[in-house]
Structure formats: C-alpha cells, structure tokens
Design an enzyme around this catalytic site. Structure first.
Site, PDB file in Angstrom:
ATOM      1  N   CYS A   8       0.855  -1.187   0.000  1.00 46.84           N
ATOM      2  CA  CYS A   8       0.000   0.000   0.000  1.00 46.84           C
ATOM      3  C   CYS A   8       0.891   1.236   0.000  1.00 46.84           C
ATOM      4  O   CYS A   8       2.109   1.126  -0.127  1.00 46.84           O
ATOM      5  CB  CYS A   8      -0.978  -0.012   1.171  1.00 46.84           C
ATOM      6  SG  CYS A   8      -0.235   0.199   2.784  1.00 46.84           S
ATOM      7  N   ASN A   9       0.295   2.398   0.164  1.00 49.21           N
ATOM      8  CA  ASN A   9       1.087   3.630   0.120  1.00 49.21           C
ATOM      9  C   ASN A   9       2.148   3.684   1.205  1.00 49.21           C
ATOM     10  O   ASN A   9       3.305   3.949   0.930  1.00 49.21           O
ATOM     11  CB  ASN A   9       0.191   4.871   0.225  1.00 49.21           C
ATOM     12  CG  ASN A   9      -0.353   5.285  -1.116  1.00 49.21           C
ATOM     13  OD1 ASN A   9       0.282   5.079  -2.142  1.00 49.21           O
ATOM     14  ND2 ASN A   9      -1.539   5.850  -1.120  1.00 49.21           N
TER      15      ASN A   9
END
Length: 104
Positions: A8-9
């Site tokens: 994810c980020n």
C-alpha cells in the site's frame, strides 16, 4: 509455507488486513506468512515472496510491480470491497486461489 506480500502507500493501512488474514489462517490451520510494506520498499523485498497483492489505493502501480517481478510471481489488486471491509478471509482465499492456479 506460502508468503503473501501486501503493498500500500505507507504499509500502514494494510496492517489490519494482515492481522485479519492471519486470524483466518490460524483458525483454518493454514501455514502462511503475510507482510505489508509501503510501495517504496517493494523493489528490495519482492524476490522473497510468492505473491504480491496491491491495496486499491496503489492500483495505478500494477504494471510497475508486474515489471519488477517479471512474471515470476502473481500480482493482483485486492478487491476494493474486501479491502474496505478488511475481509482477511476473502483476501487470503483469493491469494491462495491464485497461488494454486500458478501450479497448474
């Protein structure tokens, strides 16, 4: 033992999903290793994993990650609904399904 990498980020939003996947795996006696990392760390760790699953917020990086793994392992975007609900059971089942299909 299979190894699932979630991306994810920042590696933070997927940590709850990892926990839920591990709970389901434990309940079903599935031996699995699951880890979440931020997108910035994929290059350095991806070679050690059996599958990469991307959080919907980094779906735009799908081709980039596919290029990094160069077809050696499956890469898939986690279903947005399952991700939003942090449905560890469904995400784990999907990962295992993809891994089973790789053997064929």
């Amino acid at each position: 033992m299979k190894k699932i990498l979630l991306v994810c980020n920042a590696g933070m939003s997927t940590s709850l999903l990892v926990t839920n996947m591990e709970k389901y795996a434990k309940k079903e006696n599935i031996e699995i290793t699951i880890m979440a990392v931020p997108l910035t760390q994929v290059d350095s760790v991806v070679k050690d994993w059996d599958i990469v699953m991307l959080g919907p917020q980094v779906r735009h990086c799908l081709n980039q990650i596919k290029n990094i793994v160069d077809g050696r392992i499956p890469v898939e975007i986690i279903d947005m609904r399952d991700y939003g609900m942090m449905n560890g059971e469904k995400v784990l089942k999907r990962a295992l399904e993809l891994l089973d299909n790789e053997k064929v």
